[in-house]
Design a protein around this motif. Structure first.
Motif, PDB file in Angstrom:
ATOM      1  N   LEU A 203       0.826  -1.197   0.000  1.00 55.95           N
ATOM      2  CA  LEU A 203       0.000   0.000   0.000  1.00 55.95           C
ATOM      3  C   LEU A 203       0.867   1.257   0.000  1.00 55.95           C
TER       4      LEU A 203
ATOM      5  N   GLU B 193       2.061   1.931  -3.402  1.00 49.62           N
ATOM      6  CA  GLU B 193       0.991   2.456  -4.243  1.00 49.62           C
ATOM      7  C   GLU B 193       0.775   3.947  -3.987  1.00 49.62           C
TER       8      GLU B 193
ATOM      9  N   TYR C 272      -1.940  10.823   1.504  1.00 49.74           N
ATOM     10  CA  TYR C 272      -3.146  10.221   0.937  1.00 49.74           C
ATOM     11  C   TYR C 272      -3.301  10.636  -0.523  1.00 49.74           C
TER      12      TYR C 272
ATOM     13  N   GLY D  89      -6.825   6.376  -5.280  1.00 45.56           N
ATOM     14  CA  GLY D  89      -6.312   5.084  -5.727  1.00 45.56           C
ATOM     15  C   GLY D  89      -7.079   4.576  -6.933  1.00 45.56           C
TER      16      GLY D  89
ATOM     17  N   THR E  31     -11.055   4.452  -5.182  1.00 45.45           N
ATOM     18  CA  THR E  31     -10.638   4.312  -3.786  1.00 45.45           C
ATOM     19  C   THR E  31      -9.822   5.520  -3.344  1.00 45.45           C
TER      20      THR E  31
ATOM     21  N   ILE F 265      -6.479   6.028  -0.851  1.00 47.75           N
ATOM     22  CA  ILE F 265      -5.442   5.281  -0.145  1.00 47.75           C
ATOM     23  C   ILE F 265      -4.615   6.253   0.691  1.00 47.75           C
TER      24      ILE F 265
ATOM     25  N   TYR G  70      -4.318   2.729   4.918  1.00 44.55           N
ATOM     26  CA  TYR G  70      -5.765   2.601   4.772  1.00 44.55           C
ATOM     27  C   TYR G  70      -6.136   2.569   3.290  1.00 44.55           C
ATOM     28  N   ARG G  71      -7.188   1.825   2.977  1.00 40.42           N
ATOM     29  CA  ARG G  71      -7.787   1.861   1.655  1.00 40.42           C
ATOM     30  C   ARG G  71      -9.300   1.921   1.833  1.00 40.42           C
TER      31      ARG G  71
ATOM     32  N   THR H 217     -12.969   2.217   0.008  1.00 39.58           N
ATOM     33  CA  THR H 217     -13.716   2.021  -1.229  1.00 39.58           C
ATOM     34  C   THR H 217     -15.120   2.560  -1.018  1.00 39.58           C
TER      35      THR H 217
END
Length: 412
Positions: A88, A91, A109, A112, A116, A118, A128-129, A131
């Motif tokens: 993560l 990403e 942050y 994503g 999302t 992320i 954290y992710r 959705t």
């Protein structure tokens, strides 16, 4: 489904694992449903790590109901996993990230894939992710206590989003609730004495509803109803001693209880030595960190799940003062304002990085205006408090349960 409302019963919510198939194979997942007393508002938390679920149940237990769930029951879901942080973090690093304090820790942050959001907090190695279409929040961490703390933090934010959508606001306030549901709401800026007032009343038999943040909503029957924001507290050594809690904390720590992981070692040493003098580091007070379950388990307080405002108090702490009404201020000068809502500069801990409330974390402008208007009709008292807990308690318990004419209450 079994419902548990006490801290001790919360542990039973975690006794039996549930099997959930995720991809190939089956793994054990513990599922806990958290629900407020404010209508059908709640969140499901799941994790393959029983310790994480146990910790969360203890944390919210004084204020929210917890129940064992056979499966996910609709609404938002938080999944806490002790893996996946590095992936993560990579990403986020590859995205066009922004950085903000969340909560007061540098957090990056970004948007994503597939709608999302992320985020990662590198110092804590937690990510954290979120959705939005499915209202799912995945939390990835490496240290169990950090993972649990992060999971309960976003669970609370998901509850905030539901309450705001239902017309609630978030006040920068403290509150205690007497048996029968009448709530004392303490308002004021940082350091005014809101927590001192709430803790003093709680030690005198009221239920502790909140020590820094309180949800509020115009009640259908009139007036303003309150709901809790579960949290621990940072308490100065002077106040800890004034409340008579230093010796209690010393006995528990000396008996092998672990101090809060974020508590400064100098504070722990001071408590063990029985010191009650405020500790400072370069002008900043270093405080004891109290877990929610320690309010009930160590200090004998009870949590309040709801209340209706019957009186407002605007405290000011003045060392050496005799507690009484503050003749130097009037209610009009200290009444409810936009500064009393958790927004703008006042909300410095939980910016809405996941877009859960659309920037309305303190509630809509209409809801804030209605709450402020209704609170203006509630009796309000500017008071001065000193550092003597007995005198503070004697004054407040005379003033609050059945407020009388100012002439019968001593002025500070």
């Amino acid at each position: 489904m079994e419902e548990n409302s006490s801290t001790s019963a919360c542990g039973r919510a975690c006794d039996e694992p549930r099997n959930h198939t995720q991809g190939r194979g089956t793994r054990i997942v513990y599922v806990l449903k958290l629900q407020t007393a404010a209508g059908a508002v709640g969140v499901t938390v799941r994790s393959p790590h029983r310790g994480v679920i146990d910790w969360i149940a203890r944390y919210v237990g004084p204020w929210w109901q917890t129940s064992r769930a056979d499966d996910l029951m609709g609404g938002p879901v938080v999944t806490a996993m002790a893996s996946g942080f590095d992936e993560l973090a990579a990403e986020v690093e590859a995205a066009r990230w922004q950085e903000v304090g969340y909560p007061r820790a540098a957090t990056r942050y970004a948007a994503g894939r597939e709608g999302t959001v992320i985020a990662v907090t590198p110092a804590d190695r937690v990510g954290y992710r979120y959705t939005a279409p499915t209202d799912r929040m995945d939390v990835h961490g490496e240290r169990p206590h950090v993972l649990a703390r992060s999971a309960v933090r976003v669970a609370r934010e998901l509850v905030r989003a539901q309450l705001v959508a239902d017309g609630w606001v978030l006040l920068h306030a403290s509150a205690a609730v007497w048996p029968g549901g009448g709530a004392v709401l303490a308002l004021g800026g940082r350091g005014a004495g809101k927590s001192t007032l709430a803790f003093t009343l709680a030690a005198a038999g009221a239920g502790l509803l909140g020590n820094d943040r309180v949800f509020a909503r115009p009640a259908r029957e009139g007036g303003v109803e309150l709901a809790p924001w579960p949290s621990g507290a940072a308490i100065g050594l002077g106040l800890l001693g004034a409340l008579g809690w230093t010796e209690v904390a010393r006995e528990h720590l000396a008996g092998g209880a672990a101090a809060h992981p974020s508590q400064d070692a100098r504070v722990t040493a001071a408590i063990l030595a029985g010191h009650t003098t405020a500790l400072f580091d370069e002008g900043r007070e270093v405080k004891a960190h109290i877990r929610p379950e320690e309010f009930t388990g160590w200090f004998g307080l009870s949590g309040a799940a709801c209340g209706r405002v019957t009186v407002m108090v605007f405290p000011a702490i003045r060392p050496g003062a005799r507690p009484g009404l503050d003749g130097t201020r009037d209610v009009a000068a200290v009444g409810v304002s936009e500064a009393d809502f958790m927004m703008g500069a006042t909300e410095d801990s939980y910016p809405d990085i996941f877009g859960l409330t659309g920037g309305r974390g303190a509630g809509s402008a209409q809801a804030r205006a209605e709450v402020a208007a209704r609170l203006a009709a509630v009796p309000g008292y500017p008071v001065v408090l000193g550092h003597a807990p007995g005198a503070n308690a004697a004054f407040l318990t005379r003033l609050v349960p059945a407020p009388g004419p100012a002439a019968v209450v001593e002025r500070g």
